[in-house]
Design a protein around this motif. Structure first.
Motif, PDB file in Angstrom:
ATOM      1  N   PRO A   1       0.811  -1.227   0.000  1.00  0.00           N
ATOM      2  CA  PRO A   1       0.000   0.000   0.000  1.00  0.00           C
ATOM      3  C   PRO A   1       0.840   1.271   0.000  1.00  0.00           C
ATOM      4  O   PRO A   1       1.988   1.275   0.450  1.00  0.00           O
ATOM      5  CB  PRO A   1      -0.786  -0.087   1.315  1.00  0.00           C
ATOM      6  CG  PRO A   1      -0.664  -1.491   1.774  1.00  0.00           C
ATOM      7  CD  PRO A   1       0.598  -2.046   1.205  1.00  0.00           C
ATOM      8  N   SER A   2       0.269   2.333  -0.514  1.00  0.00           N
ATOM      9  CA  SER A   2       0.935   3.642  -0.538  1.00  0.00           C
ATOM     10  C   SER A   2      -0.114   4.708  -0.821  1.00  0.00           C
ATOM     11  O   SER A   2      -1.048   4.472  -1.593  1.00  0.00           O
ATOM     12  CB  SER A   2       1.990   3.662  -1.650  1.00  0.00           C
ATOM     13  OG  SER A   2       2.430   4.980  -1.908  1.00  0.00           O
ATOM     14  N   THR A   3       0.050   5.858  -0.209  1.00  0.00           N
ATOM     15  CA  THR A   3      -0.749   7.030  -0.590  1.00  0.00           C
ATOM     16  C   THR A   3       0.160   8.036  -1.296  1.00  0.00           C
ATOM     17  O   THR A   3       0.026   8.300  -2.490  1.00  0.00           O
ATOM     18  CB  THR A   3      -1.398   7.672   0.658  1.00  0.00           C
ATOM     19  OG1 THR A   3      -2.308   6.728   1.219  1.00  0.00           O
ATOM     20  CG2 THR A   3      -2.158   8.941   0.292  1.00  0.00           C
ATOM     21  N   ARG A   4       1.127   8.573  -0.544  1.00  0.00           N
ATOM     22  CA  ARG A   4       1.966   9.672  -1.052  1.00  0.00           C
ATOM     23  C   ARG A   4       2.804   9.274  -2.267  1.00  0.00           C
ATOM     24  O   ARG A   4       2.811   9.971  -3.294  1.00  0.00           O
ATOM     25  CB  ARG A   4       2.924  10.170   0.058  1.00  0.00           C
ATOM     26  CG  ARG A   4       2.283  11.042   1.091  1.00  0.00           C
ATOM     27  CD  ARG A   4       2.937  10.819   2.445  1.00  0.00           C
ATOM     28  NE  ARG A   4       2.524   9.509   2.932  1.00  0.00           N
ATOM     29  CZ  ARG A   4       1.453   9.321   3.694  1.00  0.00           C
ATOM     30  NH1 ARG A   4       0.768  10.346   4.110  1.00  0.00           N
ATOM     31  NH2 ARG A   4       1.070   8.106   4.064  1.00  0.00           N
ATOM     32  N   THR A   5       3.532   8.178  -2.156  1.00  0.00           N
ATOM     33  CA  THR A   5       4.495   7.819  -3.209  1.00  0.00           C
ATOM     34  C   THR A   5       3.772   7.485  -4.510  1.00  0.00           C
ATOM     35  O   THR A   5       4.134   7.964  -5.584  1.00  0.00           O
ATOM     36  CB  THR A   5       5.356   6.629  -2.741  1.00  0.00           C
ATOM     37  OG1 THR A   5       5.832   6.893  -1.420  1.00  0.00           O
ATOM     38  CG2 THR A   5       6.528   6.391  -3.666  1.00  0.00           C
TER      39      THR A   5
ATOM     40  N   ARG B   1       7.000  -0.807  -5.826  1.00  0.00           N
ATOM     41  CA  ARG B   1       7.040  -0.916  -4.357  1.00  0.00           C
ATOM     42  C   ARG B   1       6.738  -2.369  -4.031  1.00  0.00           C
ATOM     43  O   ARG B   1       5.743  -2.935  -4.516  1.00  0.00           O
ATOM     44  CB  ARG B   1       6.025   0.000  -3.686  1.00  0.00           C
ATOM     45  CG  ARG B   1       5.921  -0.311  -2.198  1.00  0.00           C
ATOM     46  CD  ARG B   1       5.163   0.708  -1.428  1.00  0.00           C
ATOM     47  NE  ARG B   1       5.898   1.952  -1.307  1.00  0.00           N
ATOM     48  CZ  ARG B   1       5.552   2.922  -0.446  1.00  0.00           C
ATOM     49  NH1 ARG B   1       4.501   2.780   0.335  1.00  0.00           N
ATOM     50  NH2 ARG B   1       6.260   4.037  -0.380  1.00  0.00           N
TER      51      ARG B   1
ATOM     52  N   HIS C   1      14.274   3.472   0.195  1.00  0.00           N
ATOM     53  CA  HIS C   1      13.162   4.290  -0.311  1.00  0.00           C
ATOM     54  C   HIS C   1      13.818   5.560  -0.851  1.00  0.00           C
ATOM     55  O   HIS C   1      13.726   6.644  -0.254  1.00  0.00           O
ATOM     56  CB  HIS C   1      12.179   4.578   0.820  1.00  0.00           C
ATOM     57  CG  HIS C   1      10.849   5.121   0.386  1.00  0.00           C
ATOM     58  ND1 HIS C   1      10.609   5.601  -0.896  1.00  0.00           N
ATOM     59  CD2 HIS C   1       9.680   5.276   1.068  1.00  0.00           C
ATOM     60  CE1 HIS C   1       9.357   6.028  -0.969  1.00  0.00           C
ATOM     61  NE2 HIS C   1       8.775   5.831   0.199  1.00  0.00           N
TER      62      HIS C   1
ATOM     63  N   GLN D   1      12.022   8.990  -1.250  1.00  0.00           N
ATOM     64  CA  GLN D   1      11.667   9.624   0.025  1.00  0.00           C
ATOM     65  C   GLN D   1      12.877  10.385   0.574  1.00  0.00           C
ATOM     66  O   GLN D   1      12.762  11.536   1.002  1.00  0.00           O
ATOM     67  CB  GLN D   1      11.194   8.573   1.034  1.00  0.00           C
ATOM     68  CG  GLN D   1      10.811   9.159   2.393  1.00  0.00           C
ATOM     69  CD  GLN D   1       9.574  10.052   2.322  1.00  0.00           C
ATOM     70  OE1 GLN D   1       8.574   9.663   1.737  1.00  0.00           O
ATOM     71  NE2 GLN D   1       9.624  11.240   2.914  1.00  0.00           N
TER      72      GLN D   1
ATOM     73  N   PRO E   1       8.028  11.258   7.223  1.00  0.00           N
ATOM     74  CA  PRO E   1       7.714  10.814   5.855  1.00  0.00           C
ATOM     75  C   PRO E   1       6.241  10.482   5.651  1.00  0.00           C
ATOM     76  O   PRO E   1       5.783  10.408   4.504  1.00  0.00           O
ATOM     77  CB  PRO E   1       8.580   9.556   5.690  1.00  0.00           C
ATOM     78  CG  PRO E   1       8.774   9.046   7.093  1.00  0.00           C
ATOM     79  CD  PRO E   1       8.811  10.269   7.968  1.00  0.00           C
ATOM     80  N   GLY E   2       5.487  10.287   6.762  1.00  0.00           N
ATOM     81  CA  GLY E   2       4.101   9.832   6.665  1.00  0.00           C
ATOM     82  C   GLY E   2       4.081   8.335   6.334  1.00  0.00           C
ATOM     83  O   GLY E   2       5.059   7.819   5.794  1.00  0.00           O
ATOM     84  N   PRO E   3       3.001   7.643   6.654  1.00  0.00           N
ATOM     85  CA  PRO E   3       1.840   8.137   7.387  1.00  0.00           C
ATOM     86  C   PRO E   3       2.158   8.373   8.865  1.00  0.00           C
ATOM     87  O   PRO E   3       2.942   7.640   9.449  1.00  0.00           O
ATOM     88  CB  PRO E   3       0.811   7.006   7.220  1.00  0.00           C
ATOM     89  CG  PRO E   3       1.608   5.773   6.930  1.00  0.00           C
ATOM     90  CD  PRO E   3       2.852   6.214   6.240  1.00  0.00           C
TER      91      PRO E   3
HETATM   92  N1   CP Z   1       6.235   8.101   2.892  1.00  0.00           N
HETATM   93  C1   CP Z   1       5.639   7.140   2.165  1.00  0.00           C
HETATM   94  O1   CP Z   1       6.308   6.304   1.526  1.00  0.00           O
HETATM   95  O2   CP Z   1       4.287   7.168   2.201  1.00  0.00           O
HETATM   96  P1   CP Z   1       3.338   6.172   1.424  1.00  0.00           P
HETATM   97  O3   CP Z   1       3.539   4.802   2.028  1.00  0.00           O
HETATM   98  O4   CP Z   1       1.951   6.692   1.609  1.00  0.00           O
HETATM   99  O5   CP Z   1       3.763   6.164  -0.016  1.00  0.00           O
END
Ligand code: CP
Length: 318
Positions: free
Chosen positions: A55-59, A108, A136, A139, A263-265
């Motif tokens: 899973p990922s949101t930002r990347t 990823r 990463h 990031q 870096p989130g989340p």
């Molecule tokens: N920082 C980062 O990799 O966030 P995601 O997992 O949402 O991509």
């Protein structure tokens, strides 16, 4: 220097000059993002695949937007609904994407080394969007881009990375990028999550949070990566917050101009108090914004761009 790599797999193998070339190229793309028309034709006719097995949101979203800003065709691949669910291997999946003319595969994966594995047999470019606890790179690049933007230079800054270092690909990539750019890096967290062995990379390791944050110019907080831990590494999340969380009381004992990064989340109330995440010293949303320019730069360079000098000539797409 002119960029010449086909893949971006990690930070460790990059020279300082290559890191600076990516950052300078990203700065040029950030300027493009401030134009009325933000789209350029640098990757017109190219196909980019977001192959996200984790899973990922930002990347994922920023790579998708980066590809669109560069006028590439972008395909988002996720495990659910794919033939990975029927037992198809990663290698066969990637070879099928290549048969459909994928020029760049952004991957990823939960397994460390998966991007390196694909790079050994694919003809196109491979970009690592996070592999297990290994790396990463984008990031780390967006983190040092943000530090450079806010502080002018990374060299000589004291950077503390606080949290789950052991299971963090963000920590490993940040350590390489920060050390190559001349920062002093301190790692801190519970002793179960911050092994002394990291000192061999050239970092300082301390399990004393007050000492780690007192003179830091940058405090980069990491979440606890439950998905990668095989056993409980500390008694409870409440205890973690008590002993290592960035609380208002702790923030009061830091340098007034230090920056708060993540870096989130975010897990509010665990590694960081919610109000601190939103305060004026937090650059967490700037990191997300800068991720777009950095990922545009990476896609541009692995596709044959040479550096920031090539971005100047890219006319906006009307
Ligand atoms: N920082 C980062 O990799 O966030 P995601 O997992 O949402 O991509």
């Amino acid at each position: 220097m002119n960029w010449h790599r086909k893949h971006l797999l990690d930070i460790q193998s990059l020279s300082t000059e290559e890191i600076v070339t990516i950052l300078d190229t990203a700065r040029a793309f950030k300027a493009v993002g401030e134009r009325a028309i933000k789209k350029v034709p640098a990757l017109r006719g190219k196909t980019v695949v977001n192959l996200f097995i984790e899973p990922s949101t930002r990347t994922r979203i920023s790579f998708e937007l980066a590809a669109k800003r560069l006028t590439a065709d972008i395909i988002n691949f996720t495990t659910d609904g794919s033939s990975l669910r029927k037992g198809e291997s990663l290698k066969d999946t990637a070879r099928n994407l290549e048969a459909l003319n994928a020029d760049i595969i952004i991957i990823r994966h939960q397994a460390a080394g998966a991007p390196h594995f694909l790079s050994r047999f694919l003809k196109g470019s491979v970009v690592n969007a996070g592999d297990g606890a290994h790396a990463h790179p984008t990031q780390a690049l967006l983190d040092v881009f943000t530090i450079r933007e806010k502080k002018g230079d990374v060299k000589g800054l004291k950077v503390t990375i606080l949290g789950d270092i052991l299971y963090s690909r963000v920590a490993r990539s940040n350590i390489w990028a920060l050390l190559k750019l001349g920062a002093e890096v301190t790692l801190c967290g519970p002793s179960t999550l911050v092994p002394k062995a990291f000192e061999d990379l050239g970092c300082r390791v301390t399990w004393n949070v007050e000492e780690a944050i007192a003179d830091a110019d940058i405090i980069n907080l990491l979440r606890i990566q439950h998905e990668r831990q095989r056993k409980t590494m500390f008694p409870s999340l409440g205890e973690y917050n008590n002993l290592f969380g960035l609380t208002k009381a702790r923030l009061a004992r830091t340098k007034p101009d230090s920056l708060i990064m993540h870096p989130g989340p975010i897990n509010r109330g665990v590694e960081i108090d919610g109000e601190i995440a939103d305060c004026n010293r937090s650059v967490i949303m700037d990191q997300v914004t800068n991720g777009l320019a950095v990922r545009m730069a990476v896609l541009f360079l692995v596709n044959g761009g040479k550096g920031p000098q090539d971005v100047g000539g890219t006319k906006s797409e009307i």
